[in-house]
Structures are given as structure tokens and as C-alpha cells.
Design a protein around this motif. Sequence first.
Motif, PDB file in Angstrom:
ATOM      1  N   ARG A   1     -52.086 -57.632  -8.243  1.00 21.48           N
ATOM      2  CA  ARG A   1     -50.903 -58.091  -7.517  1.00 21.48           C
ATOM      3  C   ARG A   1     -51.049 -57.931  -6.010  1.00 21.48           C
ATOM      4  O   ARG A   1     -50.348 -58.552  -5.237  1.00 21.48           O
ATOM      5  CB  ARG A   1     -49.669 -57.340  -8.000  1.00 21.48           C
ATOM      6  CG  ARG A   1     -49.264 -57.758  -9.382  1.00 21.48           C
ATOM      7  CD  ARG A   1     -47.956 -57.150  -9.807  1.00 21.48           C
ATOM      8  NE  ARG A   1     -47.670 -57.531 -11.180  1.00 21.48           N
ATOM      9  CZ  ARG A   1     -46.526 -57.321 -11.797  1.00 21.48           C
ATOM     10  NH1 ARG A   1     -45.548 -56.749 -11.175  1.00 21.48           N
ATOM     11  NH2 ARG A   1     -46.345 -57.703 -13.052  1.00 21.48           N
TER      12      ARG A   1
ATOM     13  N   THR B   1     -34.026 -68.353  -9.912  1.00 21.33           N
ATOM     14  CA  THR B   1     -33.524 -67.020 -10.267  1.00 21.33           C
ATOM     15  C   THR B   1     -32.008 -66.997 -10.346  1.00 21.33           C
ATOM     16  O   THR B   1     -31.448 -66.564 -11.349  1.00 21.33           O
ATOM     17  CB  THR B   1     -34.010 -65.977  -9.244  1.00 21.33           C
ATOM     18  OG1 THR B   1     -35.427 -65.924  -9.300  1.00 21.33           O
ATOM     19  CG2 THR B   1     -33.463 -64.597  -9.560  1.00 21.33           C
TER      20      THR B   1
ATOM     21  N   ARG C   1     -34.893 -56.614  -5.109  1.00 23.65           N
ATOM     22  CA  ARG C   1     -34.475 -55.825  -6.291  1.00 23.65           C
ATOM     23  C   ARG C   1     -33.279 -56.465  -6.982  1.00 23.65           C
ATOM     24  O   ARG C   1     -33.203 -56.501  -8.210  1.00 23.65           O
ATOM     25  CB  ARG C   1     -34.094 -54.419  -5.859  1.00 23.65           C
ATOM     26  CG  ARG C   1     -35.270 -53.527  -5.606  1.00 23.65           C
ATOM     27  CD  ARG C   1     -34.736 -52.194  -5.189  1.00 23.65           C
ATOM     28  NE  ARG C   1     -35.773 -51.212  -5.052  1.00 23.65           N
ATOM     29  CZ  ARG C   1     -35.536 -49.951  -4.768  1.00 23.65           C
ATOM     30  NH1 ARG C   1     -34.295 -49.533  -4.601  1.00 23.65           N
ATOM     31  NH2 ARG C   1     -36.513 -49.102  -4.645  1.00 23.65           N
ATOM     32  N   ASN C   2     -32.321 -56.945  -6.168  1.00 23.45           N
ATOM     33  CA  ASN C   2     -31.156 -57.604  -6.768  1.00 23.45           C
ATOM     34  C   ASN C   2     -31.571 -58.870  -7.508  1.00 23.45           C
ATOM     35  O   ASN C   2     -31.039 -59.185  -8.566  1.00 23.45           O
ATOM     36  CB  ASN C   2     -30.128 -57.958  -5.688  1.00 23.45           C
ATOM     37  CG  ASN C   2     -29.428 -56.731  -5.150  1.00 23.45           C
ATOM     38  OD1 ASN C   2     -29.571 -55.644  -5.711  1.00 23.45           O
ATOM     39  ND2 ASN C   2     -28.680 -56.881  -4.083  1.00 23.45           N
TER      40      ASN C   2
ATOM     41  N   ASP D   1     -34.470 -59.367  -8.896  1.00 25.22           N
ATOM     42  CA  ASP D   1     -35.095 -58.903 -10.144  1.00 25.22           C
ATOM     43  C   ASP D   1     -34.027 -58.672 -11.211  1.00 25.22           C
ATOM     44  O   ASP D   1     -34.174 -59.085 -12.367  1.00 25.22           O
ATOM     45  CB  ASP D   1     -35.841 -57.578  -9.920  1.00 25.22           C
ATOM     46  CG  ASP D   1     -37.180 -57.771  -9.223  1.00 25.22           C
ATOM     47  OD1 ASP D   1     -37.640 -58.924  -9.135  1.00 25.22           O
ATOM     48  OD2 ASP D   1     -37.759 -56.765  -8.783  1.00 25.22           O
ATOM     49  N   ALA D   2     -32.949 -57.991 -10.802  1.00 29.60           N
ATOM     50  CA  ALA D   2     -31.878 -57.679 -11.767  1.00 29.60           C
ATOM     51  C   ALA D   2     -31.250 -58.958 -12.306  1.00 29.60           C
ATOM     52  O   ALA D   2     -30.878 -59.025 -13.483  1.00 29.60           O
ATOM     53  CB  ALA D   2     -30.824 -56.801 -11.100  1.00 29.60           C
TER      54      ALA D   2
ATOM     55  N   LEU E   1     -32.686 -61.624 -13.062  1.00 29.68           N
ATOM     56  CA  LEU E   1     -33.531 -62.191 -14.134  1.00 29.68           C
ATOM     57  C   LEU E   1     -33.106 -61.670 -15.505  1.00 29.68           C
ATOM     58  O   LEU E   1     -33.417 -62.266 -16.530  1.00 29.68           O
ATOM     59  CB  LEU E   1     -35.005 -61.851 -13.902  1.00 29.68           C
ATOM     60  CG  LEU E   1     -35.693 -62.531 -12.725  1.00 29.68           C
ATOM     61  CD1 LEU E   1     -37.112 -62.020 -12.597  1.00 29.68           C
ATOM     62  CD2 LEU E   1     -35.697 -64.042 -12.894  1.00 29.68           C
TER      63      LEU E   1
ATOM     64  N   ARG F   1     -45.812 -67.128 -10.493  1.00 26.64           N
ATOM     65  CA  ARG F   1     -45.458 -66.207 -11.596  1.00 26.64           C
ATOM     66  C   ARG F   1     -46.645 -65.966 -12.517  1.00 26.64           C
ATOM     67  O   ARG F   1     -46.851 -64.865 -13.012  1.00 26.64           O
ATOM     68  CB  ARG F   1     -44.300 -66.784 -12.407  1.00 26.64           C
ATOM     69  CG  ARG F   1     -42.969 -66.413 -11.865  1.00 26.64           C
ATOM     70  CD  ARG F   1     -41.825 -66.845 -12.762  1.00 26.64           C
ATOM     71  NE  ARG F   1     -40.668 -67.051 -11.908  1.00 26.64           N
ATOM     72  CZ  ARG F   1     -40.221 -68.223 -11.519  1.00 26.64           C
ATOM     73  NH1 ARG F   1     -40.790 -69.316 -11.952  1.00 26.64           N
ATOM     74  NH2 ARG F   1     -39.188 -68.310 -10.710  1.00 26.64           N
TER      75      ARG F   1
ATOM     76  N   GLY G   1     -46.700 -62.385 -11.842  1.00 27.62           N
ATOM     77  CA  GLY G   1     -45.527 -61.995 -12.622  1.00 27.62           C
ATOM     78  C   GLY G   1     -44.233 -62.350 -11.907  1.00 27.62           C
ATOM     79  O   GLY G   1     -44.246 -62.975 -10.844  1.00 27.62           O
ATOM     80  N   GLY G   2     -43.123 -61.918 -12.495  1.00 28.84           N
ATOM     81  CA  GLY G   2     -41.819 -62.384 -12.027  1.00 28.84           C
ATOM     82  C   GLY G   2     -41.096 -61.476 -11.053  1.00 28.84           C
ATOM     83  O   GLY G   2     -40.033 -61.841 -10.548  1.00 28.84           O
ATOM     84  N   ARG G   3     -41.652 -60.274 -10.741  1.00 28.04           N
ATOM     85  CA  ARG G   3     -40.953 -59.369  -9.822  1.00 28.04           C
ATOM     86  C   ARG G   3     -40.958 -59.959  -8.420  1.00 28.04           C
ATOM     87  O   ARG G   3     -42.010 -60.344  -7.901  1.00 28.04           O
ATOM     88  CB  ARG G   3     -41.625 -57.992  -9.825  1.00 28.04           C
ATOM     89  CG  ARG G   3     -41.654 -57.314 -11.192  1.00 28.04           C
ATOM     90  CD  ARG G   3     -40.273 -56.867 -11.622  1.00 28.04           C
ATOM     91  NE  ARG G   3     -39.752 -55.834 -10.777  1.00 28.04           N
ATOM     92  CZ  ARG G   3     -40.011 -54.526 -10.929  1.00 28.04           C
ATOM     93  NH1 ARG G   3     -40.769 -54.118 -11.921  1.00 28.04           N
ATOM     94  NH2 ARG G   3     -39.492 -53.636 -10.106  1.00 28.04           N
TER      95      ARG G   3
END
Lengths: 334, 249
Positions: A4, A80, A215-216, A218-219, A221, A271, A275-277
Motif C-alpha cells: 500500500r 462512497t 476515516r468518516n 471509511d465508516a 462504506l 481499489r 483496497g477500499g480504505r
Amino acid sequence: MSRRAIIPGLVLVLLLIAMLAGVFFGTAEATWADRIAALMRAEAAPRSLGLILWEWRMPRVIAVALVGGGLALAGVLMQTVLHNPLADPYLMGLSSGASAAAVGAILWLPPWIATTFGIPVIAFLGAVLAFAMTLALSMRRGVILSPLVVILAGVAISLMFQSLTAFFLYVGDPYATQSALGWLMGTAAGTGWPDLWAPGLAFALVLVLSLTSARNLDALLLGDERAMALGVAVGRQRIVCFCAVALLAGVAVATVGIVGFVGLIVPHMARLLVGGRHGGLIPLSAILGALVLVVVDLLCRIVLAPEEMPLGVLLAIFAAPPFIVILRRVRVAF
Amino acid sequence: MPSDPAIEITDLHVTLGGAPRVAGFSLNVAEGQFHGLLGPNGAGKTTVLRSLYRAQRIDAGELRIAGRAIHDWPQSDWAGTVGALVQEGGTFQGLSVRDVIEIGMMGLPLSGPERAARIDAALAQAGLSDRSDTEAARISGGERQRTHIAQLLARGPQVFLLDEPSNHLDLCYQLILLDEIKRRRATVLATFHDLTLAARYCDLVTLMKDGRAHATGRPADVLTRDNIRSVFRVDGWLENGAMRIEAAI
């Protein structure tokens, strides 16, 4: 070092190489020594080549990179916050709304507006209007319907704004119509340094905003309810993202015309790589989006040289195969 | 001596689609207590939980967790205090099972190794150690539910709000995961459709009907033949800790 961390660095190097290629290659015949001398602003460099590299190709390449990066960023945010893997500024009508507003402005408003800040701002307002209409069509009692309904609503709004653009062109003054038509085809030709402030500012603003919200995002998702349960102010986050996406789409259209598919495909490519983070996805999508558009723009200039192909045409040809792959993955996953 | 209430719900009113879904519901859950919300579909159980984890706009009432009104909690403190198991899907685009668990730990002041250790332990408890790097969008419904419960276990909140925790789980994981939550002695408010499971885990239960509390007390005192008939329209009762169901009325 982890994968990553390595991949964004690698893609960034590729982007820098592609941008250099974009500056070096074109229809003008020159030796490599002259090209390098012109790039370094050496005394011995032919003056005309210096002008071509610094005043013509370089702002163009930077503009295309900013637009590509911005559209990919817009795609990440839309996919997202709408929980829709097919969301993209082009498919959801934003680009058409922006272009109808911009064409209207070119044809009907005083010329000084088109030559100053006017077009990006008007294109942004057109994108906001189209996005609001698409969302209104996709919602029942405040709830967004299925991803496919949202896309169909986007296609309907897109068609409506394309018809409006056609109407403007049909009834407009022939001279102004010619200029608007050339711009509509999607090209970065003729972009100068003064044209870079709008895409540069919009890209930098949204990039910082997205990274601070990673971070928000991510949440989100995990679904709206889970994000709320984690303390995320989902409604506020969504409105901020919608404004950011409309800004990027409007500025992109104002800079190079309509460019489809970058916002849809590049986030999926990113992605697959990291990945999706969002902490990793946002920077990689932005760099990858810039890389894709810089390469396509370069190909547009050299494939049929000395003729130049419209950016949108070549991009659509390249985008079709990954688009089909994404559709198949989406059908499996949802 | 009874503990201070960790969850306080006072005169909650919620309207959904123009109809009252919760109408004057009040409940106190003491710290460390496992409390079950039971009732038929549409009784308002999930709406009470959604109101508590701030996903539902309420018409009236007061909701407090650990003595503080729910909207007075800053995001960072909230995530460490309240953990909700939610029955709603996300897209999970590009996320692995491990990512889903880690996202649930946002805002917790943990070092990298502490965070990793908690995630590994939760993965092991949920039987997902070998699925850690699998794409979360492609696992089964049961594995997804285990992932979300593992997220809560890794987070370790003081208050668990669980909407149908046994959904999609096989018998073995229902017991393993609910045993683990019970073992932690946290405050739990959970909805159940399986009354035997509720009787097994809950210190107290509240039977809901039409958005109101019909009865509250120990499972043996609440899950009586009369209450079951009145609320579920079923002839059944609790016998030696298990529900005995005769027929629908």
C-alpha cells in the motif's frame, strides 16, 4: 515496505514520466537535445520550441493531470457517499449540467465572463443543479433508491441537459456556436497558465478535505446507520462531498469539456491495487486519474498527428473494456 | 444496591411515515445488566435502538447513556462508549474483513500493536482468523454478522446496543458470541426474536407491543402464557428456561 505504500509512489513516478512525455512529444519536429535545452530554458534552445514547451504543452499537461485527478477523486467520493459502485460525475449528469450551463454562458453572456472566472463558476452551478435534480429523481421520502435507479435518473438528467445544450447551439449565434462546439468535444488544446488556477484550487481543496475525512468515509462504506452508530454526522458529510464533487465536475468541464469514465473506472482500479480504505484510496485514485488522462491526452495528440483527436473520444474507446469488467463485478457483488 | 442506569429512556415518542412507532416508551438499564427487548414485528424494538444510537430522529423524549444526553457526546468519546450492531447493509467496496473490524475502532486511543492484538483476538473469537483478508463484500450473511460482532468485541464499548444479534448465525456461534458479550459484564440492550435465547442471556426483558412497554421483569416473570398470548398471539410459555410453543391463536 508494504504494497500500500509502494504502489502510490510507483504510480507517481509513472505520472511524472507521462507528464514529461506530454511536454516532450507533439507535432513539432525537434531533436532531443533541443527539447531538453528548451525545457531547461537554455540559451541555445530554439525560441519557438521553448514557447511550445513552456506556454503550450506544459500548462496543457498540468491542466489534464488536475482534471484527471479531480474526476477520479469525485468518483471516489460519489461512490462512497451514495453507496453506489457505478456513481460517476459523467453518468450522473453533472458533466452534462455543467456543459449546458457553460455553453449557455458562452453563447448568451458577455464575452468578458467567458474569459475570466465566469465559466468555471457557471459550470459549477450547472453541475450542482444537475446533481440536485438527479438526487431528487432518485429519492422517495428522503431515502435514496437502488443504485441502478440512481444511474437511470442520472442518464435521464444527462439526456435532458444534452438536449438543452443542443438547443442552445441550434439557436445561438453561428460564430459563438463554432467556439462552443470545439470546446464541447473535450480538448485541453489552448489551455494557458491563467486557466490553471481554477482546477488547481478545486483539486487541492477537495484533496485536503477528502484526506481529513478519510476515516468518516471509511465508516460510510459500512452503511449510513453503522457510520451514524460510530458517531459520524452522515448528513453533513454527504452535503460536503456533494459540493466537492460538483466543484470538481464543474471545473473539469470548464477546463477541458466533457470527459467521461475517469471518475467511474479509476477508483475501481485503485481499489484493486490498495483496497477500499480512503487513506490510501484517495491519493492513489488522484494520481492514477491524472496518469490516465495525461496518457490519453498524449495519445490524442500523436495517434493521428498532425490532426488531434478529441479527448473524450479516445478515452471512451479505452474505457469500454474496464467498464464491462466493473459491471460484471458489480453484478456479482450486489 | 442497584447500580446507576447506563441507559435511560424517558417518554420516547417516534413517528414513522405518519404513524406512531414508539409511543411513550421508558426504560432504565442498570450498568452491567443484559436487557432484552422482545416483541412482534413492528412493536418498535429496532426504533428504540436506532434512537439510542442516533440514527433515528425522535419526536419527544429524553435519551441518556452513561448519564449524558446522547447528542452531547463528542464523536471520539461516543465511539469508545457505545457499540451498535446494526441490521443494515453497506457496500464494503474494497474492504477486507479485517478492514471492517478496524474501521469500527476509529477514534480509539490505541497504539498500532494494541489495535492489531485486539483485532486478532476478535477475529479468533468470531472464527474468522482465516477470513481476515477476504473481501467483506463476498462473504456469507453469517460471516458478515460475525464480522460485525467481532468489530464490537474489538472495540470493547461500555454499552452494547444489539439489534437481532443471533441473525444469520448458526447455533454454535450464537452461543460463542453471546457468551463472550455476557462475560464482559458490559451493559447490553438487545432485541431478540428467539425467546429461548433471550431467556438464556437476559437478566431482565421488556415485552413491547404497539410502541409501548407491555411488561418488564425477569424472563420467567414476563414470558408467561398470558403475556405471550397478548403480545405474540401465540399459545406458548417459558418452561425450564426454554420456550414451549403450542400454536398460533
